[in-house]
Each structure stands twice: as structure tokens, then as C-alpha cells.
Design a protein around this motif. Structure first.
Motif, PDB file in Angstrom:
ATOM      1  N   ASN A 114      36.309  54.520  29.304  1.00 34.07           N
ATOM      2  CA  ASN A 114      37.236  53.688  30.082  1.00 34.07           C
ATOM      3  C   ASN A 114      36.854  53.562  31.551  1.00 34.07           C
ATOM      4  O   ASN A 114      37.598  52.966  32.322  1.00 34.07           O
ATOM      5  N   SER A 115      35.702  54.104  31.955  1.00 37.00           N
ATOM      6  CA  SER A 115      35.266  53.895  33.333  1.00 37.00           C
ATOM      7  C   SER A 115      34.525  52.566  33.422  1.00 37.00           C
ATOM      8  O   SER A 115      33.939  52.088  32.449  1.00 37.00           O
ATOM      9  N   GLU A 116      34.570  51.971  34.607  1.00 36.00           N
ATOM     10  CA  GLU A 116      33.877  50.712  34.826  1.00 36.00           C
ATOM     11  C   GLU A 116      32.395  50.983  35.082  1.00 36.00           C
ATOM     12  O   GLU A 116      32.043  51.961  35.735  1.00 36.00           O
ATOM     13  N   ILE A 117      31.549  50.107  34.538  1.00 33.30           N
ATOM     14  CA  ILE A 117      30.118  50.274  34.757  1.00 33.30           C
ATOM     15  C   ILE A 117      29.813  50.128  36.246  1.00 33.30           C
ATOM     16  O   ILE A 117      30.457  49.370  36.950  1.00 33.30           O
ATOM     17  N   LYS A 118      28.827  50.899  36.687  1.00 35.33           N
ATOM     18  CA  LYS A 118      28.441  50.897  38.104  1.00 35.33           C
ATOM     19  C   LYS A 118      27.532  49.706  38.401  1.00 35.33           C
ATOM     20  O   LYS A 118      26.824  49.215  37.517  1.00 35.33           O
ATOM     21  N   PRO A 119      27.536  49.268  39.648  1.00 32.96           N
ATOM     22  CA  PRO A 119      26.705  48.111  40.025  1.00 32.96           C
ATOM     23  C   PRO A 119      25.211  48.355  39.800  1.00 32.96           C
ATOM     24  O   PRO A 119      24.715  49.453  40.024  1.00 32.96           O
ATOM     25  N   PHE A 120      24.532  47.322  39.340  1.00 34.19           N
ATOM     26  CA  PHE A 120      23.077  47.338  39.230  1.00 34.19           C
ATOM     27  C   PHE A 120      22.573  45.905  39.250  1.00 34.19           C
ATOM     28  O   PHE A 120      23.334  44.964  39.024  1.00 34.19           O
ATOM     29  N   LYS A 121      21.302  45.758  39.524  1.00 34.96           N
ATOM     30  CA  LYS A 121      20.625  44.460  39.504  1.00 34.96           C
ATOM     31  C   LYS A 121      19.195  44.722  39.066  1.00 34.96           C
ATOM     32  O   LYS A 121      18.529  45.613  39.605  1.00 34.96           O
TER      33      LYS A 121
END
Length: 187
Positions: A5-12
Motif C-alpha cells: 500500500n505504499s506509493e512507488i518512489k519517483p524514478f526516470k
């Protein structure tokens, strides 16, 4: 601490997808169901069997509105070379993400720091970008795409039917459970 239930962390990053190099970010994954499928390295042994198995079932995932993203710490150039030289990998139609900075592997907690490689991690992400299913296997243990497909169907069912849960071995069309005081001690 659980990442369920945690939100995925930013990546590019850059991916090899259908003959092109494309940008993929954490925002790309939102708005539909997604599977992020980590594996240790291109041009190895267990990895192509898993990616090929996923390629075989990719149309079934697509019917459910699920996008598959494979990820290794290799580059998108390496993914293209593997795709162009292996019959098994050549049938892949889903994006193959490069993670040479190891940021994505680190974000998902599957980076083997001393090796610079990812564990065999599988993450099912809902349309809001929240992790609903996590599975991490030892390097020598390959995964089964049909079992993942079953789990995705269960996750989608539970999301669409608040108040219901899917018991062990649940398959599409099987009975579900509605947790209540009346069920306590009766299953």
C-alpha cells in the motif's frame, strides 16, 4: 516496514520497447495496473526463461489492462542487443527498463548492493501507484507468470469489490469471502 500500500518512489529511466528507446517514469505506471518485474541481468540463464514466460502471457495481462515492465541494472542498449540476438527475448513486447544507476532497484528494495544486480522481485501496482503485491525470489528460483496472472486477477477483484477477499488458490469465477464476525472460526 511493509511496502504494501505504499506509493512507488519517483524514478526516470530509458526503456527498450518495440524497437524504440522510450522514457519511463513512476508517473508512467499510474492510471492502470502495472507489474514491475526485476531480474538480475541480461544474457544469463534463469532470466530469459522468466522473461519468455512473461512474454507468452503478456496478451492475457493486456486483456486485464495491465502493463508489464521488466527491469534489470543493465542499460536499454543491452536490452536491445539481447532482444536482437535471442529468440526467447525477441518475442518480448513489453517495455524493458534499464536501471544502470540502480535507483529503481534501490527504490523497490531489491538491489543486491555488493553485486550491483537486482533480486528477482515482482511488484503489482494499482492505478493509484500503490504496491499491492510483492514477491521476491532467490536468484536460482524462477517465477511463474501464470501464478502472477492469478494474483493480479485476485488483486483487481478485491479492488473492485470492497468488503470481499479472495481465499487461497482463488481463481476467476470462484467464490470469495466477505469477512465478518459470523465467519470467525468457521473456515
Amino acid at each position: 516496514m511493509s511496502i504494501i500500500n505504499s506509493e512507488i518512489k519517483p524514478f526516470k529511466t530509458t526503456a527498450f520497447h518495440n524497437g524504440n528507446f522510450v522514457e519511463v517514469t513512476n508517473e508512467t505506471l499510474k492510471g492502470k495496473w502495472a507489474v514491475v518485474f526485476f531480474y538480475p541481468a541480461d544474457f544469463t540463464f534463469v532470466c530469459p526463461t522468466e522473461l519468455g514466460d512473461m512474454a507468452d502471457l503478456y496478451p492475457e495481462f493486456q486483456k486485464l489492462g495491465v502493463e508489464i515492465y521488466s527491469v534489470s541494472t543493465d542499460t536499454h542498449f543491452t536490452h536491445k542487443a539481447w532482444h536482437d540476438t535471442s529468440d526467447t527475448i525477441g518475442k518480448i513486447k513489453y517495455p524493458m527498463l534499464g536501471d544502470p544507476t540502480q535507483q529503481i532497484s534501490r527504490n523497490f528494495g531489491v538491489l543486491i548492493e555488493e553485486a550491483g544486480l537486482a533480486d528477482r522481485g515482482t511488484f503489482v501496482i494499482d492505478p493509484e501507484g500503490r504496491i499491492q503485491i510483492v514477491e521476491i525470489n532467490a536468484g536460482g528460483v524462477g517465477r511463474d507468470a501464470s501464478e502472477l496472472l492469478r494474483k493480479v486477477k485476485a488483486a483487481q477483484y478485491v479492488a473492485a469489490h470492497p468488503g470481499e477477499v479472495c481465499p487461497a488458490k482463488w481463481k476467476e469465477g470462484d467464490a470469495t469471502l466477505a469477512p465478518s464476525l459470523d465467519l470467525v472460526g468457521k473456515i
